[in-house]
Enzyme design. Structure first.
Site, PDB file in Angstrom:
ATOM      1  N   CYS A  94       0.850  -1.199   0.000  1.00 41.32           N
ATOM      2  CA  CYS A  94       0.000   0.000   0.000  1.00 41.32           C
ATOM      3  C   CYS A  94       0.885   1.248   0.000  1.00 41.32           C
ATOM      4  CB  CYS A  94      -0.877  -0.013   1.250  1.00 41.32           C
ATOM      5  SG  CYS A  94      -1.842   1.496   1.404  1.00 41.32           S
ATOM      6  N   HIS A 122       3.988  -8.230  13.855  1.00 42.14           N
ATOM      7  CA  HIS A 122       3.260  -7.959  12.612  1.00 42.14           C
ATOM      8  C   HIS A 122       4.248  -7.695  11.478  1.00 42.14           C
ATOM      9  CE1 HIS A 122       0.438  -6.245   9.756  1.00 42.14           C
ATOM     10  NE2 HIS A 122      -0.553  -6.646  10.539  1.00 42.14           N
ATOM     11  N   GLU A 124       4.021  -5.902   8.904  1.00 37.79           N
ATOM     12  CA  GLU A 124       4.180  -4.500   8.483  1.00 37.79           C
ATOM     13  C   GLU A 124       5.189  -3.771   9.375  1.00 37.79           C
ATOM     14  OE1 GLU A 124       0.646  -1.926   8.163  1.00 37.79           O
ATOM     15  OE2 GLU A 124       2.008  -0.268   8.608  1.00 37.79           O
ATOM     16  N   CYS A 188      -2.529   5.666   8.767  1.00 37.13           N
ATOM     17  CA  CYS A 188      -3.176   6.065   7.511  1.00 37.13           C
ATOM     18  C   CYS A 188      -4.578   6.592   7.762  1.00 37.13           C
ATOM     19  CB  CYS A 188      -3.174   4.911   6.508  1.00 37.13           C
ATOM     20  SG  CYS A 188      -4.548   3.822   6.689  1.00 37.13           S
ATOM     21  N   ASN A 218      -5.850  -4.523  12.498  1.00 38.49           N
ATOM     22  CA  ASN A 218      -6.685  -3.318  12.527  1.00 38.49           C
ATOM     23  C   ASN A 218      -8.103  -3.634  13.001  1.00 38.49           C
ATOM     24  OD1 ASN A 218      -8.674  -3.045  10.048  1.00 38.49           O
ATOM     25  ND2 ASN A 218      -6.856  -4.083   9.288  1.00 38.49           N
TER      26      ASN A 218
HETATM   27  S1  SF4 Z   1      -5.131   0.225   6.353  1.00 37.48           S
HETATM   28 FE1  SF4 Z   1      -4.251   2.044   5.381  1.00 37.48          FE
HETATM   29  S2  SF4 Z   1      -2.105   1.536   5.085  1.00 37.48           S
HETATM   30 FE2  SF4 Z   1      -3.154  -0.393   5.480  1.00 37.48          FE
HETATM   31  S3  SF4 Z   1      -3.640  -1.146   3.452  1.00 37.48           S
HETATM   32 FE3  SF4 Z   1      -5.412   0.038   4.138  1.00 37.48          FE
HETATM   33  S4  SF4 Z   1      -5.086   2.108   3.300  1.00 37.48           S
HETATM   34 FE4  SF4 Z   1      -3.145   1.009   3.207  1.00 37.48          FE
END
Ligand code: SF4
Length: 286
Positions: A94, A122, A124, A188, A218
């Protein structure tokens, strides 16, 4: 029973983009694999596997073809190793994750000790640290800051799906220990929108249902934030898990979903809630 869906819920820009890239790559007959699940939603990943995407645990399992880099990115070593064995890379990182990786690399290049506020295990967060050379810390909670050996100047970035209040708390804790601090808010917009609208909704309802993969950071964070409002909150992966007892005698139910949750999973939860209401013959439990 009133069913209210959060203003921002479900697939974000980065996940939609990664799925579109995967689907378009699957149209060719060449082999394509992703290192780990493409997104943190087992139902969507199973669908992609049926369409031909291979999910592997290590690069050694991919002899030829293409490697799909997931939306939450990969460390530079993965690109180098894949290229070295002749794999073509389809990069679905992303752009917001790429921005966090760049910010971390710039801080490291400018001489700042790096702290990534994120989930230690994680991909990321580990990828962000790796893009900055691998030295530095991943911090999950402000209490951990006291234990760190910090240089006199420190740069902070966030995993894109972090809670803003936690990032701010780590910033304050680090600030007490260093002479110079540079904090880049790399959370984000899709994450903050989903978190803010989930909390707004949780404050108005009796029960919150949060839909998304159990392995989705998330989604878990959304459930955590909803719980923090004091509203009874349940995290489910599929509609079938919604128990009639959760919504018996309630007037308003809120529904939200993580950034890797498809619209059909959200719709299915709403249908399930309606069915439960009808089965109980009128407003729930009455
Ligand atoms: S949560 Fe935000 S950073 Fe993660 S993939 Fe979705 S838009 Fe991209």
């Amino acid at each position: 029973m009133e069913i209210l869906v959060a203003q921002y819920a479900g697939f974000c820009f980065g996940v939609k983009r990664a799925l579109e890239m995967a689907k378009s790559a699957l149209k060719d007959n060449q082999e394509i694999a992703s290192l780990g699940p493409l997104i943190h939603n087992p139902q969507v990943v199973a669908r992609l596997e049926r369409e031909g995407l291979r999910v592997v645990d290590s690069l050694q399992e991919v002899a030829c073809g293409r490697l799909l880099i997931r939306s939450h990115g990969s460390p530079p070593e993965v690109y180098a190793a894949a290229t070295a064995v002749g794999l073509e890379i389809v990069d679905a990182t992303c752009p917001f994750v790429a921005r966090a990786q760049r910010a971390a690399a710039e801080l490291q290049r400018d001489g700042y000790g790096l702290v990534v506020v994120g989930d230690r295990d994680h991909a990321e967060a580990r990828g962000i640290l790796a893009h900055a050379g691998g030295s530095g810390y991943i911090v999950e909670h402000p209490d951990e800051v006291a234990e760190l050996e910090l240089p006199w100047r420190v740069g902070l970035v966030a995993q894109t799906t972090q809670r803003l209040d936690r990032f701010q708390a780590v910033v304050s804790a680090v600030l007490e220990r260093v002479e110079e601090l540079r904090a880049c808010n790399t959370i984000c917009r899709a994450t903050s929108q989903r978190q803010e609208s989930a909390v707004r909704l949780a404050e108005q309802v009796d029960v919150m249902i949060v839909v998304g993969g159990y392995n989705s950071a998330n989604t878990s964070r959304l459930a955590e934030l909803c719980r923090d409002t004091g509203t009874a909150t349940y995290h489910v992966e599929t509609a079938r898990e919604v128990s009639p007892t959760w919504v018996a005698d309630v007037e308003r139910v809120g529904v939200t979903a993580g950034a890797s949750t498809p619209q059909d999973a959200i719709d299915a939860v709403c249908v399930r809630l309606r069915d439960l209401e009808e089965a109980s013959d009128g407003p729930m439990g009455k």
